[in-house]
Design a protein around this motif. Structure first.
Motif, short mmCIF file in Angstrom:
data_model
loop_
_atom_site.label_atom_id
_atom_site.label_comp_id
_atom_site.label_asym_id
_atom_site.label_seq_id
_atom_site.Cartn_x
_atom_site.Cartn_y
_atom_site.Cartn_z
N TRP A 24 -1.93 2.71 -2.63
CA TRP A 24 -3.28 2.18 -2.59
C TRP A 24 -4.11 2.84 -1.49
N SER A 25 -5.42 2.90 -1.69
CA SER A 25 -6.36 3.17 -0.62
C SER A 25 -6.62 1.87 0.14
N LEU B 42 -8.84 -0.42 -2.07
CA LEU B 42 -8.13 -1.23 -3.07
C LEU B 42 -7.34 -2.34 -2.39
N ALA B 43 -6.70 -2.01 -1.27
CA ALA B 43 -5.95 -3.03 -0.54
C ALA B 43 -6.87 -4.16 -0.10
N ARG C 7 0.83 -1.20 0.00
CA ARG C 7 0.00 0.00 0.00
C ARG C 7 0.87 1.26 0.00
N THR D 196 0.89 -3.14 -11.16
CA THR D 196 -0.40 -2.51 -11.43
C THR D 196 -1.53 -3.37 -10.85
N ALA D 197 -2.65 -2.72 -10.61
CA ALA D 197 -3.71 -3.36 -9.82
C ALA D 197 -4.35 -4.55 -10.52
#
Length: 415
Positions: A51-52, A55-56, A46, A106-107
Motif C-alpha cells: 500500500w501507499s 491507501l493506508a 502496508r 484486496t482493498a
C-alpha cells in the motif's frame, strides 16, 4: 455524607463508579479497538500488501465515513429501540466486522469492513455516552468524573490492543498474512466486552436510571425544534470539534508508522502505545473539574491546544523522551476533548435533548475524521513525509482551539 453524594436518595457513589467503568467497555470497543488498533496493523499490512500511505490512510477514512453514517442514523435507533439495545447490538456487530477484516487481502472488501465497523462503533459510542451522561443526575457532584471514566475506556482498548497485537503478529509471523490473526484476536476482545456490557445493562435496569432520550409530550416538540438554531448556538464548539476530528486522527493513524519508519525497536513502540492508553485511562480525574465547572467552550479550547502540542512533538524531534512525552500528553488529553462536548451538551440542554445534542457533535466529529487520515497519508507520500503530515494535524488542532474559545454558554432553560 460518607460514600454518598448529596441527597439521601442518591445511590452510593461506588455503584456509579462501577457502572461507569462497565460502560467504559463501550468506549474501549468503539474507539480503542475498532478505530485505533488499526494504527498498529497499518505498518505490517502496508508492507505485506504494498500500500501507499494514501491507501493506508483511506482505510481509516472509510472507518470515519462509516462512523458518520452511524452518527446520522443513531438518533432514530435510540428513539426506536433505546440506548441499551443500540449498545449491545452495535458492540456485537463491531466484533463481527473486526473479524471480517482478517479474511480479505484486496482493498475494496477491507475498505467495506472498515466502513461497517465505523457504523457500529458510532452506535456503540453514542449509546454508551448517553447512558454515562444519565448517571450524572444520580451523582450530580461527580458527573464530570463519571463521564471521564466512561471515555477513559478508550485507553483500556488502546492498551489491550498494544499488548495483544504485537504478540499475535509475532506468533503468526511464519503464516501468510500474519496480520489477519491480529484482527481475529481483536474481534475476540470485542466479544468479551459485549459480555461485560450485557451485565452493565442489566444493572442499569435494576437501578432504574431515567431514560432521558424517551420523549415526553413536551419533549417531542422540543426535539423537533432544533436544527439550524442548534448549529448556530453551538457553531464555535462544533467547528472546534470538527477540527479536532481532522487533527487527532492523523496522529492516531500514523504515529506508529512514523516510529516504524524511524526503525524504533518494537518493544519501544509497544511501550509507547501502551503508555498512551494508560494515560487515557487515568485522564478522567485530570480534567473533571473543568468539565463540571465550565458551561462554555473553554475546556474544548484548552484541551485542543494541548493536543496540538502533543501532535507536533514527534514531527519536530526524534528524541525518545520527547516522543514518549508526546504519547503521554496525547493520551492524557484527547478523550477528554470528547468528554468536554458531552459535558457541554449536558450543561446547556435539558435531558430529553441530550441524545440529539451528543449526536450532533458526533456528526461533525465524524466529518472531521473523514478528512484527516487521507490528507495526512497524501502528505506522507510526498516530500517531508509523515512529519509534515503531523505538523498539519497540529495546525488543525490549534485552529480548533481558537474556534472553541468563542463558544459561550447557552441561556439557562427552564424545564
Amino acid at each position: 455524607m460518607s460514600g454518598q453524594v448529596q441527597g439521601s436518595a442518591s445511590p452510593a457513589l461506588m455503584q456509579g463508579v462501577v457502572l461507569a467503568l462497565g460502560l467504559s467497555l463501550a468506549a474501549a470497543v468503539s474507539l480503542g479497538v475498532t478505530r485505533f488498533a488499526y494504527g498498529l496493523l497499518l505498518p505490517p499490512m502496508r508492507a505485506d500488501l504494498g500500500w501507499s500511505y494514501l491507501l493506508a490512510g483511506a482505510m481509516n477514512t472509510a472507518n470515519a465515513v462509516g462512523y458518520l453514517l452511524g452518527a446520522l442514523s443513531v438518533p432514530a435507533l435510540l428513539h426506536r429501540v433505546g440506548a441499551p439495545r443500540v449498545l449491545l447490538g452495535g458492540s456485537a456487530l463491531a466484533a463481527l466486522f473486526m473479524a471480517g477484516s482478517g479474511f480479505f487481502t484486496t482493498a475494496m472488501p477491507l475498505l467495506l469492513q472498515r466502513m461497517l465497523a465505523g457504523v457500529s462503533s458510532a452506535w456503540v459510542f453514542v449509546a454508551g455516552g448517553l447512558l454515562a451522561a444519565r448517571l450524572g443526575p444520580l451523582w450530580p457532584r461527580h458527573g464530570g468524573w463519571l463521564l471521564g471514566l466512561y471515555y477513559g475506556g478508550v485507553g483500556l482498548g488502546i492498551t489491550l490492543s498494544a499488548l495483544t497485537v504485537p504478540l499475535l503478529l509475532a506468533w503468526a509471523n511464519a503464516r501468510p498474512h500474519a496480520w489477519a490473526w491480529a484482527w481475529w484476536g481483536l474481534a475476540v476482545l470485542c466479544a468479551l466486552a459485549w459480555l461485560g456490557l450485557a451485565w452493565v445493562v442489566r444493572r442499569l435496569a435494576d437501578l432504574a436510571v431515567p431514560a432521558a432520550s424517551t420523549p415526553t409530550a413536551a419533549g417531542t416538540t422540543a426535539q423537533q425544534a432544533p436544527g439550524v438554531a442548534w448549529v448556530r448556538a453551538f457553531a464555535p464548539a462544533l467547528t472546534g470539534y470538527a477540527l479536532f476530528g481532522v487533527g487527532y486522527i492523523g496522529y492516531m493513524t500514523f504515529v506508529i508508522a512514523l516510529l516504524r519508519d524511524r526503525e524504533t525497536p518494537p518493544a519501544d513502540i509497544t511501550l509507547f502505545y501502551a503508555l498512551l492508553g494508560v494515560a487515557v485511562m487515568v485522564s478522567s480525574r485530570l480534567w473533571a473539574g473543568w468539565l463540571d465547572r465550565y458551561r462554555d467552550g473553554q475546556p474544548l479550547a484548552r484541551l485542543n491546544a494541548l493536543l496540538g502540542l502533543a501532535t507536533l512533538l514527534p514531527a519536530v524531534t526524534d528524541a525518545w523522551p520527547a516522543v514518549l512525552a508526546s504519547g503521554l500528553l496525547f493520551g492524557a488529553v484527547f478523550l477528554s476533548v470528547v468528554a468536554s462536548t458531552t459535558a457541554l451538551v449536558r450543561h446547556n440542554l435539558p435531558p430529553a435533548l441530550w441524545a440529539r445534542g451528543i449526536s450532533l457533535f458526533t456528526i461533525v466529529f465524524a466529518a472531521g475524521q473523514i478528512v484527516g487520515p487521507a490528507v495526512v497519508g497524501w502528505i506522507g507520500d510526498g516530500p517531508g513525509g509523515l512529519e509534515r503530515g503531523l505538523a498539519g494535524s497540529a495546525a488543525a488542532l490549534w485552529l480548533g482551539a481558537a474556534a472553541a474559545w468563542r463558544q459561550r454558554a447557552l441561556a439557562p432553560q427552564r424545564h
